[in-house]
Design a protein around this motif. Sequence first.
Motif, mmCIF file in Angstrom:
data_model
loop_
_atom_site.group_PDB
_atom_site.id
_atom_site.type_symbol
_atom_site.label_atom_id
_atom_site.label_comp_id
_atom_site.label_asym_id
_atom_site.label_seq_id
_atom_site.Cartn_x
_atom_site.Cartn_y
_atom_site.Cartn_z
ATOM 1 N N GLY B 197 13.931 35.550 -44.677
ATOM 2 C CA GLY B 197 14.377 34.457 -45.539
ATOM 3 C C GLY B 197 15.815 34.656 -45.966
ATOM 4 O O GLY B 197 16.402 35.727 -45.781
ATOM 5 N N VAL B 210 16.022 38.145 -47.135
ATOM 6 C CA VAL B 210 14.763 38.685 -47.657
ATOM 7 C C VAL B 210 13.821 38.950 -46.486
ATOM 8 O O VAL B 210 13.585 38.055 -45.667
ATOM 9 C CB VAL B 210 14.080 37.671 -48.614
ATOM 10 N N ASN B 212 10.377 39.270 -45.138
ATOM 11 C CA ASN B 212 9.071 38.772 -45.585
ATOM 12 C C ASN B 212 7.886 39.388 -44.849
ATOM 13 O O ASN B 212 6.764 38.903 -44.978
ATOM 14 C CB ASN B 212 9.033 37.240 -45.419
ATOM 15 N N ASN B 247 -1.646 31.089 -53.809
ATOM 16 C CA ASN B 247 -0.834 29.870 -53.961
ATOM 17 C C ASN B 247 -1.417 28.712 -53.155
ATOM 18 O O ASN B 247 -1.685 28.872 -51.963
ATOM 19 C CB ASN B 247 0.593 30.123 -53.448
ATOM 20 N N GLN B 262 12.995 29.939 -48.689
ATOM 21 C CA GLN B 262 12.412 31.220 -49.067
ATOM 22 C C GLN B 262 11.274 31.047 -50.074
ATOM 23 O O GLN B 262 10.314 31.825 -50.079
ATOM 24 C CB GLN B 262 13.497 32.156 -49.624
ATOM 25 N N THR B 263 11.354 30.032 -50.914
ATOM 26 C CA THR B 263 10.269 29.796 -51.873
ATOM 27 C C THR B 263 8.948 29.575 -51.142
ATOM 28 O O THR B 263 7.907 30.158 -51.487
ATOM 29 C CB THR B 263 10.589 28.557 -52.743
ATOM 30 N N GLN B 266 7.868 32.796 -49.393
ATOM 31 C CA GLN B 266 7.341 33.772 -50.354
ATOM 32 C C GLN B 266 5.883 33.443 -50.679
ATOM 33 O O GLN B 266 5.031 34.349 -50.757
ATOM 34 C CB GLN B 266 8.200 33.752 -51.632
ATOM 35 N N LYS B 267 5.596 32.167 -50.847
ATOM 36 C CA LYS B 267 4.206 31.781 -51.127
ATOM 37 C C LYS B 267 3.312 32.117 -49.929
ATOM 38 O O LYS B 267 2.195 32.611 -50.086
ATOM 39 C CB LYS B 267 4.124 30.288 -51.453
ATOM 40 N N LYS B 269 3.836 34.444 -47.774
ATOM 41 C CA LYS B 269 3.696 35.902 -47.733
ATOM 42 C C LYS B 269 2.635 36.373 -48.723
ATOM 43 O O LYS B 269 1.793 37.230 -48.400
ATOM 44 C CB LYS B 269 5.048 36.531 -48.066
ATOM 45 N N GLU B 270 2.664 35.824 -49.913
ATOM 46 C CA GLU B 270 1.670 36.222 -50.924
ATOM 47 C C GLU B 270 0.256 35.826 -50.488
ATOM 48 O O GLU B 270 -0.694 36.577 -50.675
ATOM 49 C CB GLU B 270 2.025 35.591 -52.270
#
Lengths: 372, 283
Positions: B197, B210, B212, B247, B262-263, B266-267, B269-270
């Motif tokens: 990201g 980032v 990920n 998420n 990236q937002t 990131q979700k 990835k989580e």
Amino acid sequence: MKTFLRIGFIVLLATACAKNTEPELVPVYKPTPDTLEIPYGFPTRLNIPDDNPLTKEGIDLGRLLFYDGRLAGRASEGKFMSCFTCHIQENGFVIGKPRPFPVGLDGQPTRHAMLPLVNLVWNEGTYGWNGSVKSIEDDVLAVITDPTEFGSSFLAVEKAIREIPGYPVLFEKAFGTKEVTVERIAKAIAQFVRTMVSSNSKFDKYLRGELQLTQSELNGFVLFTTEEGADCFHCHGGSGNPLFTTNLFYNNGKDSTFAGESDRYSVTGNATEKGNYKASTLRNIELTAPYMHDGRFNTLDEVIDFYAHELVWTPYIDPLMHHIATGGNQLVPSEKEDLKAFLMTLTDTSFIQNPAFGKPVSFPGEKTMILK
Amino acid sequence: MNQVNTLWFQVPFPFKQIIFWSVSWLVSLLFVTACEKKTSEPPDTSETRITIRFEHRIDGQKLQYDTLLYVNEAGNPYMVNEIQYFISDVILYPHNKGPVTINEWKDIHYIDTDLPTTLRWDVYDQITAGQYDSVGFHFGIAESENISFMYPNPPERDMFWPEYLGGGYHYMKLNGKWLPEGQSIQTLPFDFHMGIGQIYDSVGAITGYVHNDFPVILKSSQFEIMPGETKEIAIVMNIENWFKDPNIYNHDLYGGYIMQNQTAMQKAKENGHNVFTFAETKN
């Protein structure tokens, strides 16, 4: 008895360590193996068939045949055609004319626009717009009988080449026999075509650190490789794939119906592949108009406009065509100019001027024949 | 030696001939058999190995491609067309022993639902027989191994992640279509692509990257492997979980592409921590 035993003993000793294979025929000429140098960043896996390795003599013969108008076997009718008729070096090895060209010897236009003959040694067996052709050799054979191309026959082609003084001995040098067959013709041309490598465009030099792109070209490169930009790279490659094609097939949103198409679906029968055609290489794209499988666009500007604003939704559109949500990538005029500037960095002048790929100075038996 | 010579001279002539030729034939036969091809050794049946299959499911069922059959947690009807991804550094955790990383000749494995041969990984390494408590791996490619241009050949080559966006390779391309809210027919593509990201400043310039990629330990992945056994296990991607936990991922919100978001990554990835499960297959 003594004699018999002696002979048996000698024979047994002589054959003791021999291989259990038939004795090989030793050709009068042994062709000289040739190799391709793999350019920086290019695939290391080459598609060279085991039964048709590259040889200097084979490549030389292939080049002659590629350019020899008598190849079609119809010189007696006053009709000349070879690969060169449509695959012209200065045009990036396409014909460089708008549809309905090219037309065959009998005046019929070919079914599709042309794909450039470049870097085909890295095509892993899906040639043509729909991938139905398995090898370059097969493609040559198909051209011979195709009514929209040579419209000839294997026998006529073999006879024509066989009767030209000088060719049989070149076949002997390349294949160890003077016998001219269409299979050997196809093999020789395929060898030549496999050597046609383009790897020295301005963009290649940029990747190798030899020069810098202009700001407009760099802007275009960013647009080319970003989803929020034009997102060309998923299908057409980029720095990580310098062939500038995945050699895969996509429905890129040109049409709303697909009846009677020669698309990928016509090959695989997989309904999700309706309207899918190969993502053609963008190398030398500046030179290889007309564009798309049916040659519907004559300029790069038309193509860029299409991807910007004119995409057509169908259930078959490729999932990578996410810009369909807005009808296209919506590039503004300055971005279109930048993207075009980048695309033009893919022109490889050393490729289109390389004498090794150009027309030979002379041909076998040319004093007795008129060449076109 | 003299004794042998003496004895030889005492042998009558016809017998000398027979002895001479018999010895000659035996010697030549020896030549013949010496030059025969050696037959290959029988396979060593004591090798203990592991095969990993890769399965793709939605709501516990085998994934059916190209069909608008599924609804995610956000209520988006969707279909999946293809999935291409990397896993790396597969680790086995033997009972009461330290972890074992499967190295093979490469430690990154590519999976492509369009290429059946990639859905089965016959691991080259020999595995120590015994009890294993769990299996882990890295989703995507770890930063230190995610090097641009390391794959010159397809299909891995076509996973390259543009240099401008961070370089290296996509961790995953999950390509599908969803039916946006208010639409009844016209599905739109989503390219759920994960990789490096970017962090952007206020004018849209990239100021950082980032990574990920993330480690996965498969829950309930204990198994036993017997000496000489080739154990087949499966790593299952439960696709609905990419969009679910913790998420809720709404395609109407994130749209068709996320490589520069990236937002969204990131979700993803989580959510990825709950995507993979383990299955054991009986031989």
